[in-house]
Design a protein around this motif. Structure first.
Motif, PDB file in Angstrom:
ATOM      1  N   PRO A  39       0.662  -1.085  -0.134  1.00 46.06           N
ATOM      2  CA  PRO A  39      -0.337   0.348  -0.172  1.00 46.06           C
ATOM      3  C   PRO A  39       0.751   0.892   0.345  1.00 46.06           C
ATOM      4  CG  PRO A  39      -0.433  -1.708   1.729  1.00 46.06           C
ATOM      5  CD  PRO A  39      -0.033  -2.185   1.182  1.00 46.06           C
ATOM      6  N   ILE A  40       0.355   2.495  -0.539  1.00 41.38           N
ATOM      7  CA  ILE A  40       1.178   3.988  -0.712  1.00 41.38           C
ATOM      8  C   ILE A  40       0.040   4.558   0.089  1.00 41.38           C
ATOM      9  CG2 ILE A  40       1.984   6.005  -2.326  1.00 41.38           C
ATOM     10  CD1 ILE A  40       2.151   2.948  -4.147  1.00 41.38           C
ATOM     11  N   TYR A  41       0.489   5.505   0.931  1.00 42.21           N
ATOM     12  CA  TYR A  41      -0.604   6.641   1.581  1.00 42.21           C
ATOM     13  C   TYR A  41       0.101   7.662   1.146  1.00 42.21           C
ATOM     14  CZ  TYR A  41      -1.568   2.436   4.272  1.00 42.21           C
ATOM     15  OH  TYR A  41      -2.471   1.065   4.916  1.00 42.21           O
ATOM     16  N   ALA A  42      -0.759   8.801   1.098  1.00 43.54           N
ATOM     17  CA  ALA A  42      -0.071  10.233   1.533  1.00 43.54           C
ATOM     18  C   ALA A  42       0.651  10.558   2.242  1.00 43.54           C
ATOM     19  CB  ALA A  42      -1.715  10.794   0.777  1.00 43.54           C
ATOM     20  N   SER A  43       1.305  11.370   1.498  1.00 44.60           N
ATOM     21  CA  SER A  43       3.443  12.115   2.249  1.00 44.60           C
ATOM     22  C   SER A  43       2.043  13.218   3.145  1.00 44.60           C
ATOM     23  CB  SER A  43       3.652  12.238   1.564  1.00 44.60           C
ATOM     24  OG  SER A  43       4.839  12.318   2.613  1.00 44.60           O
ATOM     25  N   LEU A  44       1.147  13.865   2.373  1.00 44.36           N
ATOM     26  CA  LEU A  44       1.155  14.682   3.507  1.00 44.36           C
ATOM     27  C   LEU A  44      -0.139  15.130   3.103  1.00 44.36           C
ATOM     28  CD1 LEU A  44       1.757  16.988   5.616  1.00 44.36           C
ATOM     29  CD2 LEU A  44       1.977  18.959   3.502  1.00 44.36           C
ATOM     30  N   ASP A  45      -1.953  15.737   3.409  1.00 45.00           N
ATOM     31  CA  ASP A  45      -3.386  15.905   3.549  1.00 45.00           C
ATOM     32  C   ASP A  45      -2.816  17.006   2.219  1.00 45.00           C
ATOM     33  OD1 ASP A  45      -3.356  14.588   6.091  1.00 45.00           O
ATOM     34  OD2 ASP A  45      -3.782  15.770   7.776  1.00 45.00           O
ATOM     35  N   GLY A  46      -3.828  16.760   1.800  1.00 43.62           N
ATOM     36  CA  GLY A  46      -3.866  17.732   0.532  1.00 43.62           C
ATOM     37  C   GLY A  46      -5.187  17.164  -0.663  1.00 43.62           C
ATOM     38  N   VAL A  47      -5.231  17.621  -1.684  1.00 45.15           N
ATOM     39  CA  VAL A  47      -6.231  17.055  -2.739  1.00 45.15           C
ATOM     40  C   VAL A  47      -5.648  16.101  -3.746  1.00 45.15           C
ATOM     41  CG1 VAL A  47      -7.778  18.264  -4.934  1.00 45.15           C
ATOM     42  CG2 VAL A  47      -7.322  19.134  -2.421  1.00 45.15           C
ATOM     43  N   VAL A  48      -5.943  15.640  -4.440  1.00 42.84           N
ATOM     44  CA  VAL A  48      -5.577  15.134  -5.464  1.00 42.84           C
ATOM     45  C   VAL A  48      -6.110  16.030  -7.102  1.00 42.84           C
ATOM     46  CG1 VAL A  48      -5.637  12.635  -7.128  1.00 42.84           C
ATOM     47  CG2 VAL A  48      -5.675  12.419  -4.471  1.00 42.84           C
ATOM     48  N   SER A  49      -4.357  16.022  -6.864  1.00 47.11           N
ATOM     49  CA  SER A  49      -4.380  17.539  -8.655  1.00 47.11           C
ATOM     50  C   SER A  49      -4.435  16.565  -9.980  1.00 47.11           C
ATOM     51  CB  SER A  49      -3.788  18.575  -8.457  1.00 47.11           C
ATOM     52  OG  SER A  49      -2.737  17.759  -8.245  1.00 47.11           O
ATOM     53  N   ALA A  50      -3.844  15.127  -9.751  1.00 44.23           N
ATOM     54  CA  ALA A  50      -3.851  14.427 -10.987  1.00 44.23           C
ATOM     55  C   ALA A  50      -3.469  13.018 -10.774  1.00 44.23           C
ATOM     56  CB  ALA A  50      -2.712  15.205 -12.359  1.00 44.23           C
ATOM     57  N   THR A  51      -3.970  12.503 -12.407  1.00 41.66           N
ATOM     58  CA  THR A  51      -4.112  10.709 -12.093  1.00 41.66           C
ATOM     59  C   THR A  51      -4.111   9.994 -13.557  1.00 41.66           C
ATOM     60  OG1 THR A  51      -6.120   9.972 -11.779  1.00 41.66           O
ATOM     61  CG2 THR A  51      -4.882  10.288  -9.880  1.00 41.66           C
ATOM     62  N   GLY A  52      -2.470   9.808 -13.608  1.00 42.83           N
ATOM     63  CA  GLY A  52      -2.637   8.741 -14.804  1.00 42.83           C
ATOM     64  C   GLY A  52      -1.627   8.005 -15.258  1.00 42.83           C
ATOM     65  N   TYR A  53      -1.089   7.979 -16.541  1.00 39.22           N
ATOM     66  CA  TYR A  53       0.044   7.229 -16.805  1.00 39.22           C
ATOM     67  C   TYR A  53       0.666   8.192 -17.388  1.00 39.22           C
ATOM     68  CZ  TYR A  53       2.785   3.311 -19.149  1.00 39.22           C
ATOM     69  OH  TYR A  53       3.633   2.925 -19.035  1.00 39.22           O
ATOM     70  N   ASN A  54       1.767   7.550 -17.724  1.00 39.79           N
ATOM     71  CA  ASN A  54       3.182   7.718 -19.266  1.00 39.79           C
ATOM     72  C   ASN A  54       3.978   7.387 -18.662  1.00 39.79           C
ATOM     73  OD1 ASN A  54       5.299   8.961 -16.987  1.00 39.79           O
ATOM     74  ND2 ASN A  54       4.696  11.147 -16.662  1.00 39.79           N
ATOM     75  N   THR A  55       4.844   7.414 -20.425  1.00 42.85           N
ATOM     76  CA  THR A  55       5.213   6.293 -20.645  1.00 42.85           C
ATOM     77  C   THR A  55       7.425   6.300 -18.972  1.00 42.85           C
ATOM     78  OG1 THR A  55       7.255   7.809 -21.406  1.00 42.85           O
ATOM     79  CG2 THR A  55       5.850   6.516 -22.587  1.00 42.85           C
TER      80      THR A  55
END
Length: 326
Positions: free
Chosen positions: A240-256
């Motif tokens: 599992p990966i957790y947010a390192s600091l409280d905040g808002v998810v501004s982007a998710t996706g995939y790149n090379t």
């Protein structure tokens, strides 16, 4: 017979003369003592009043009319308005907290006065300025600020703030200049950032730091160096990966490069990036906390094995996460 009588007469007269001499000497000494004790005299007197400092004389009169408590209170006020500095050389084993306790001031004071960016990086032999009172250095952000408005911001005494800096309460200050703000504290974010306690580790289990922040030999092209802008945390697939600091998810996706990635926007100009995920468990716009799982460790994108690539940005530029993780 005649000779004996003459000798006796001479002896008698000598004794009488000696007695008279002793008596006369005692009388003179006694009378002389009486004159000195009762009628002392001096010399070179003048007929005019001697010169003296009239201001000092009047000050003595004023002070004699004041109570002891008033005089003590006046002295204390004057001391409070003064700030002095001394120099301290860092010794082996020193920490800012220990030094602050030794001098009776706060950690914020030492950090601010010495412009320390990372408290973990103070060095043995380094010299620190130690002020005589608690407070911080404040840099004027906009021309027109005054000791009074600054005092209101930090909720401290405006008169004391002005006196420490030899200013009037309403003196307008120029942008870029700095003053000492007594009794003020650093804001929480700045303190956590400097002490390296702002961010939490995004992996809550054991991991191996497979690549630190900085220049390295590229793992994909032999003999070529590249700058690595984050930390690579190698651990088991699916961790599992957790947010390192409280905040808002501004982007998710995939790149090379990063494969499946998440970017979170935090306060104070910070953003964090999490890359090479096997899966993403959050959506753009979600508000996340340090106990919110945002995805799982994978090996997507340019990766040699399962790990998390973690980057911290400050105002658009990468910074070393090692200095910020608690």
């Amino acid at each position: 017979m005649f000779f004996k009588m003459k000798t006796v007469s001479i002896l008698a007269l000598s004794v009488l003369g000696f007695c008279l001499g002793v008596g006369l000497t005692g009388f003179i000494i006694t009378e002389s003592g009486k004159v000195n004790s009762r009628n002392g005299v001096g010399g070179f007197e003048t007929s005019t009043v001697p010169e003296y400092n009239e201001n000092i004389d009047s000050l003595l009169v004023e002070n004699s009319e004041k109570s002891e408590e008033e005089l003590v209170e006046k002295d204390t006020t004057q001391e409070d308005a003064l700030i002095t500095y001394e120099t301290y050389r860092v010794k082996k084993g020193d920490m800012i907290g220990y030094i602050a306790d030794e001098f009776g001031i706060t950690q914020d004071t030492i950090i601010s006065v010495n412009n320390i960016k990372q408290s973990r990086l103070i060095q043995v032999g380094q010299y620190l300025k130690i002020p005589s009172m608690t407070g911080i250095i404040y840099t004027i952000k906009k021309t027109g600020e005054t000791p009074e408005t600054i005092a209101q911001k930090y909720k401290i005494d405006a008169e004391k703030c002005a006196k420490v800096n030899a200013l009037a309460v309403n003196t307008e200050l120029t942008a870029g200049t700095s003053i000492f703000v007594p009794d003020a504290e650093l804001d929480w974010t700045t303190r956590q950032e400097i002490n390296g306690d702002l961010f939490h580790k995004p992996i809550h289990t054991r991991y191996w730091l497979s690549s630190p922040y900085g220049w390295r030999d590229s793992p994909f092209s032999t003999g070529k160096r590249s700058f690595h802008g984050g930390l690579d945390m190698a651990c088991s697939m699916g961790t599992p990966i957790y947010a390192s600091l409280d905040g808002v998810v501004s982007a998710t996706g995939y790149n090379t490069t990063y494969g499946n990635y998440v970017i979170i926007t935090h306060h104070s100009g910070y953003k964090t990036l999490y890359g090479h995920m096997s899966s993403i468990t959050c959506k753009k716009g979600n508000f996340v906390y340090t106990n919110t799982m945002i995805g799982r460790v994978g090996s997507t994108g340019m990766s040699t094995g399962p790990h998390l690539h973690f980057t911290v940005y400050k105002n658009g530029k990468t910074v070393n996460p090692t200095l910020l993780l608690n």
